[in-house]
Design an enzyme around this catalytic site. Structure first.
Site, mmCIF file in Angstrom:
data_model
loop_
_atom_site.group_PDB
_atom_site.id
_atom_site.type_symbol
_atom_site.label_atom_id
_atom_site.label_comp_id
_atom_site.label_asym_id
_atom_site.label_seq_id
_atom_site.Cartn_x
_atom_site.Cartn_y
_atom_site.Cartn_z
ATOM 1 N N ASP A 160 0.836 -1.199 0.000
ATOM 2 C CA ASP A 160 0.000 0.000 0.000
ATOM 3 C C ASP A 160 0.872 1.251 0.000
ATOM 4 O O ASP A 160 0.669 2.188 -0.784
ATOM 5 C CB ASP A 160 -0.907 -0.031 1.231
ATOM 6 C CG ASP A 160 -1.800 1.190 1.339
ATOM 7 O OD1 ASP A 160 -2.157 1.766 0.301
ATOM 8 O OD2 ASP A 160 -2.139 1.578 2.472
ATOM 9 N N GLU B 121 -2.244 -5.167 -3.586
ATOM 10 C CA GLU B 121 -1.243 -4.508 -2.752
ATOM 11 C C GLU B 121 -0.233 -5.506 -2.188
ATOM 12 O O GLU B 121 0.963 -5.210 -2.098
ATOM 13 C CB GLU B 121 -1.926 -3.754 -1.616
ATOM 14 C CG GLU B 121 -2.724 -2.546 -2.091
ATOM 15 C CD GLU B 121 -3.545 -1.902 -1.010
ATOM 16 O OE1 GLU B 121 -3.989 -0.747 -1.196
ATOM 17 O OE2 GLU B 121 -3.767 -2.538 0.046
#
Length: 222
Positions: free
Chosen positions: A49, A121
Site C-alpha cells: 500500500d 497490494e
C-alpha cells in the site's frame, strides 16, 4: 483454489526468487489462522500500500506538471482505490487462487472488492521484498496495469448521494451492521428504509462503498 505457483507467475509476469513471498501474498488470514505455519498477506499488503502510494504519486507528479497538490491527491486516491485495484485483479483472474480457511465463506472472500484490493497490494509488497526493495522493478509490475486508469474520471459517490437526497428532499443516514472477516459494514437508509449495504476495511470506505452501490443502482438510472 490454489495452484502451482508457476501459473500465478505467468499471469503477473514476474518470477519470484523467494516463492514463500508469493505464497504469503495469496494467503488470507482465515487460512493462516487454521494453518499456524502459514503467514497471511497483511504485512505484505501494508508495505505494498505504501509503495503504491509512492509509485503512483511520482507517476502523477510527472504526468500532470500543472496540477496542484489537491488535484494530484484526488487522482492518486482514484488510481489506488479499491474499485480500480479490484478491477485489475478481476482482469487477471487472480482472486480464485487466494488461500482461504475452511470456516470462511469463499463466495464472500472472492467477491469482496476490498480483499481483491488487498491482494493487488500484497503482490506489490511481495515483489518489492523479493527484489530487495527495488522500486523500479516493482513499479514496472504495478504501472503496466494501472496506466490505463490514470485518466479515469474521478467520481465522488458520497457527494453525489448527498446531493441527490438534498435535491429530492429525502433523508439519508448510515447504520453500522456486523460484517465478517474484521471488515466494517454500513446500511445506507433513505427515508428510514434500508437501500443497500457497503463493506470496507474502515468505516469511511464502507460508507463510500454503500454510496457507490446506491449511485450506480438508483441515482444513475434516474
Amino acid at each position: 483454489m490454489f495452484c502451482d505457483l508457476n501459473d500465478i507467475e505467468k499471469i503477473i509476469g514476474y518470477v519470484f526468487k523467494d516463492k514463500g513471498l508469493l505464497t504469503q501474498a495469496f494467503t488470507h488470514s482465515s487460512y493462516a489462522n487454521e494453518h499456524k505455519q502459514s503467514r497471511d498477506y497483511e504485512r505484505l499488503e501494508y508495505i505494498g500500500d505504501a509503495t503504491l502510494g509512492y509509485i503512483t504519486g511520482v507517476l502523477l507528479y510527472e504526468r500532470f506538471p500543472c496540477d496542484k497538490e489537491g488535484s494530484l491527491s484526488k487522482k492518486r486516491a482514484n488510481l489506488v482505490s479499491a474499485e480500480t485495484l479490484s478491477k485489475v485483479i478481476d482482469e487477471l483472474g487472480l482472486i480464485k487462487y487466494m488461500r482461504v480457511g475452511q470456516g470462511t465463506i469463499e463466495k464472500d472472500v472472492f467477491l469482496s472488492q476490498d480483499i481483491k484490493c488487498d491482494l493487488f497490494e500484497s503482490i506489490v509488497g511481495a515483489i518489492l521484498m523479493d527484489t530487495n526493495k527495488n522500486i523500479d522493478a516493482t513499479a514496472k509490475f504495478a504501472l503496466q496495469y494501472l496506466q490505463p486508469y490514470v485518466d479515469s474520471p474521478i467520481i465522488d459517490y458520497t457527494s453525489l448521494t448527498y446531493e441527490y437526497c438534498a435535491k429530492t428532499g429525502k433523508k439519508i443516514e448510515f447504520k453500522e451492521v456486523k460484517a465478517p472477516n474484521g471488515e466494517f459494514a454500513f446500511e445506507l437508509c433513505v427515508e428510514n428504509k434500508t437501500i443497500c449495504v457497503g463493506r470496507g476495511h474502515n468505516k469511511q470506505s464502507a460508507k463510500k462503498a454503500a454510496c457507490e452501490i446506491f449511485y450506480k443502482k438508483y441515482i444513475k438510472s434516474v
